[in-house]
Design an enzyme around this catalytic site. Structure first.
Site, mmCIF file in Angstrom:
data_model
loop_
_atom_site.group_PDB
_atom_site.id
_atom_site.type_symbol
_atom_site.label_atom_id
_atom_site.label_comp_id
_atom_site.label_asym_id
_atom_site.label_seq_id
_atom_site.Cartn_x
_atom_site.Cartn_y
_atom_site.Cartn_z
ATOM 1 N N HIS A 302 58.300 -45.453 46.758
ATOM 2 C CA HIS A 302 57.058 -45.483 47.546
ATOM 3 C C HIS A 302 56.090 -44.399 47.092
ATOM 4 O O HIS A 302 56.485 -43.294 46.733
ATOM 5 C CB HIS A 302 57.311 -45.473 49.054
ATOM 6 N N ASP A 314 60.241 -36.987 47.716
ATOM 7 C CA ASP A 314 60.144 -38.151 48.610
ATOM 8 C C ASP A 314 58.705 -38.647 48.613
ATOM 9 O O ASP A 314 57.902 -38.198 49.420
ATOM 10 C CB ASP A 314 60.601 -37.765 50.011
ATOM 11 N N GLU A 348 55.381 -46.381 53.402
ATOM 12 C CA GLU A 348 56.804 -46.458 53.745
ATOM 13 C C GLU A 348 57.101 -45.533 54.913
ATOM 14 O O GLU A 348 57.812 -45.887 55.841
ATOM 15 C CB GLU A 348 57.668 -46.060 52.538
ATOM 16 N N GLU A 349 56.539 -44.323 54.830
ATOM 17 C CA GLU A 349 56.886 -43.304 55.829
ATOM 18 C C GLU A 349 56.455 -43.698 57.235
ATOM 19 O O GLU A 349 57.020 -43.223 58.217
ATOM 20 C CB GLU A 349 56.262 -41.950 55.453
ATOM 21 N N ASP A 376 64.804 -44.054 46.729
ATOM 22 C CA ASP A 376 64.146 -43.281 47.788
ATOM 23 C C ASP A 376 65.184 -42.412 48.478
ATOM 24 O O ASP A 376 65.210 -42.300 49.688
ATOM 25 C CB ASP A 376 63.467 -44.236 48.784
ATOM 26 N N HIS A 447 60.668 -34.297 53.911
ATOM 27 C CA HIS A 447 59.619 -34.248 54.944
ATOM 28 C C HIS A 447 59.201 -32.827 55.319
ATOM 29 O O HIS A 447 58.828 -32.571 56.465
ATOM 30 C CB HIS A 447 60.071 -34.989 56.223
HETATM 31 ZN ZN LIG Z 1 61.013 -41.744 51.167
#
Ligand SMILES: [Zn+2]
Ligand SMILES: *[C@@H]1O[C@H](CO)[C@@H](O)[C@H](O)[C@H]1NC(C)=O
Ligand SMILES: *[C@@H]1O[C@H](CO)[C@@H](O)[C@H](O)[C@H]1NC(C)=O
Ligand SMILES: *[C@@H]1O[C@H](CO)[C@@H](O)[C@H](O)[C@H]1NC(C)=O
Ligand SMILES: *[C@@H]1O[C@H](CO)[C@@H](O)[C@H](O)[C@H]1NC(C)=O
Ligand SMILES: *[C@@H]1O[C@H](CO)[C@@H](O)[C@H](O)[C@H]1NC(C)=O
Ligand SMILES: *[C@@H]1O[C@H](CO)[C@@H](O)[C@H](O)[C@H]1NC(C)=O
Ligand SMILES: *[C@@H]1O[C@H](CO)[C@@H](O)[C@H](O)[C@H]1NC(C)=O
Length: 487
Positions: A302, A314, A348-349, A376, A447
């Site tokens: 992503h 990420d 995606e998130e 991912d 994150h």
């Molecule tokens: Zn991800």
């Protein structure tokens, strides 16, 4: 990445299984190595096994180019340039759309086929300024990150007493005390899956018992005072209250204060708000198949990230090995019988928004999705592939992964959960796989502001690009379609 299970115990189990699969050998209790036969359920026709083995020189060529040839270092260099230019890329942001334009331009410049974006309406949440200040028993500031989708506070903030709980059950048993307070969840991290429900549902459950805000301990097994964000939910008919993540250190600290019998007060200020949806795009690039161009093997990652750190891990890593797989195959002149397609998912998130749109728009093509891959879950040192397929598909996967012996990434493990975005398809029986790497530190960065290039390595990215390109090429070129079994 959305819902995933991860923790060292699980990882150990996973690695053990992988290693068993790799060697088919077994170490007896007394330490003797027993040569186990190939799993009895694997009786692929010899012709097929021979055919797969015949790809070894091509795979060696791919690996050589990636780890010690023309493509050595390219994945990391390109990822570096990308994150240094665009930074983080939350859905709704101009950064993300610029990054999407860049990947489209880049893929066209690489000579890839059918390069285009496909529109997707995506949520647009913005964090704004935020702070949490401990007011009692003494003044100090706490590091926080508001959770995706959260509402903000009024400009003067919420000043309230704190109630620390360990679990939702604990909250229920203290429901009387929660009214008017800021609930702090000091949940244990046993696995990502078991802990992340406090992030998704913490604000809902706290609101139901009359709390005015919800703070969760960040979902990570390790911390250097780093808060970790992620999506949270609200429920119909339950008053929305602000939700944010505090650090593991501060969750422990607040727990100690409560256990010491002290009154705790926090002043929480958040400007978070949700703006109208905006238009983003999934990006598609291909190497058209020579014999069955309508049949596709997909590699993906992503392109969006959270709005903190750089999203280098990420999912910058997954994005760039997916780009790299096609760019590498193209540079080597390797065109398979079927189409190899890269998809860079958007949003995606915020709930696999791009992938759901793609599933809707390409519903009539699903039968032609031969094998779908997504990275991912970190691009650390590769182990192999986790896959979702039936028995025959599993046996084929094992044979194909043996070709990755030169980079020691021959591991295979069947898994019911092989992706974030692609799970929309694998849950419906489309075969798929996710990159399996030594990712025990994945949630250290996930994150958070620590998700930068420091989490990536040029050597590992080269190996992952080689693996991604090799598996995609072989599965797209085999004489048979990868079997889609209903069992
Ligand atoms: Zn991800
Ligand atoms: C890497 O490539 C260089 C130059 O092409 C060559 O001399 C060297 O032996 C290669 N190393 C490996 C490990 O293949
Ligand atoms: C992409 O290419 C177009 C057309 O050449 C150009 O106008 C645009 O600035 C490029 N965008 C990026 C982000 O490189
Ligand atoms: C703590 O901060 C609050 C708000 O800024 C202030 O009113 C209060 O006097 C401070 N308390 C101490 C002990 O410094
Ligand atoms: C929310 O409240 C409305 C009105 O009372 C009701 O019709 C609806 O079923 C409720 N929804 C849920 C999920 O409880
Ligand atoms: C799917 O539908 C689109 C748009 O209706 C069409 O262009 C495409 O050819 C169809 N693909 C297949 C495989 O039927
Ligand atoms: C190869 O991979 C296996 C399983 O991941 C690992 O245990 C082993 O140490 C690796 N071997 C080398 C030489 O790196
Ligand atoms: C991510 O990695 C963990 C640890 O190896 C594993 O348990 C999990 O199944 C993986 N998830 C996906 C979607 O690949």
């Amino acid at each position: 990445m959305g819902n995933r299970l991860s923790f060292i115990i699980l990882l150990t189990v996973a690695l053990t299984l992988v290693m068993c699969d790799v060697s088919n050998d077994k170490i007896e209790d007394d330490g003797h190595l027993i040569k186990k036969k190939t799993p009895s359920e694997c009786n692929l026709p010899n012709e097929l096994k021979t055919e797969i083995v015949s790809y070894s020189s091509t795979v060696e060529k791919i690996i050589k180019a990636a780890v010690n040839g023309s493509f050595k270092g390219v994945t990391y260099q390109e990822l570096t340039l990308f994150v240094d230019t665009f930074g983080n890329r939350i859905a709704g942001s101009q950064n993300l759309e610029n990054a999407i334009d860049y990947m489209i331009n880049k893929s066209i410049a690489d000579g890839l086929d059918n390069v285009h974006g496909e529109d997707v309406q995506v949520p647009h949440w913005v964090r704004g300024f935020e702070s949490a200040t401990l007011i009692e028993p003494h003044n100090s500031s706490l590091s926080i990150l508001g959770l995706g989708g959260s509402i903000g506070t009024s400009p003067e903030g919420i000043l309230a007493e704190v109630l620390v709980v360990k679990t939702f059950d604990d909250l229920q048993s203290k429901a009387e005390q929660a009214k008017g307070k800021i609930v702090v969840y000091n949940e244990d991290f046993v696995s990502y899956g078991s802990a992340v429900i406090y992030r998704s549902n913490g604000a809902i459950e706290a609101s139901k018992v009359g709390a005015v805000a919800s703070l969760i301990r960040s979902i990570s097994p390790f911390s250097l005072n780093t808060p970790h964000t992620g999506m949270q939910s609200y429920a119909e008919n339950v008053t929305k209250i602000p939700g944010a993540a505090i650090t593991i250190e501060d969750a422990h600290f607040l727990q100690r204060l409560q256990d010491e019998g002290k009154t705790i007060k926090i002043l929480l200020k958040m400007e978070a708000q949700t703006l109208p949806d905006t238009t983003s795009r999934n990006v598609v690039a291909e190497i058209k198949g020579t014999e069955h161009p309508e049949k596709v093997v997909i590699v993906s990652g992503h392109i969006d990230s959270w709005d903190v750190g750089n999203g280098a891990m990420d999912d910058g890593g997954g994005l760039f090995i997916s780009w790299g797989a096609l760019a590498l195959l193209k540079s080597l002149g390797l065109t398979a019988k079927r189409t190899v397609r890269a998809i860079f998912w958007t949003a995606e998130e915020l709930g696999f928004v791009g992938a759901y749109q793609y599933a809707t728009d390409h519903a009539n093509e699903t039968d032609n999705f031969i094998f779908m891959m997504e990275s991912d879950n970190g691009t650390f040192n590769p182990i192999g592939l986790q896959y979702s397929a039936g028995t025959t598909g599993g046996c084929i996967t094992q044979e194909v992964m043996k070709l990755l012996a030169p980079i020691n990434a021959t591991g295979t493990q069947q898994s019911s959960s092989v992706g974030s975005d692609i799970e929309i398809w694998t849950a419906e029986g489309v075969p798929g796989g996710s990159l399996d790497t030594e990712n025990d530190k994945y949630y250290w960065y996930h994150h958070s502001n620590a998700d930068t290039l420091e989490a990536e390595s040029t050597e590992y990215l080269d190996k992952n690009t080689a693996l991604w390109a090799s598996v995609a090429y072989v599965l797209a070129d085999l004489s048979i379609d990868f079997p889609r079994e209903t069992t």
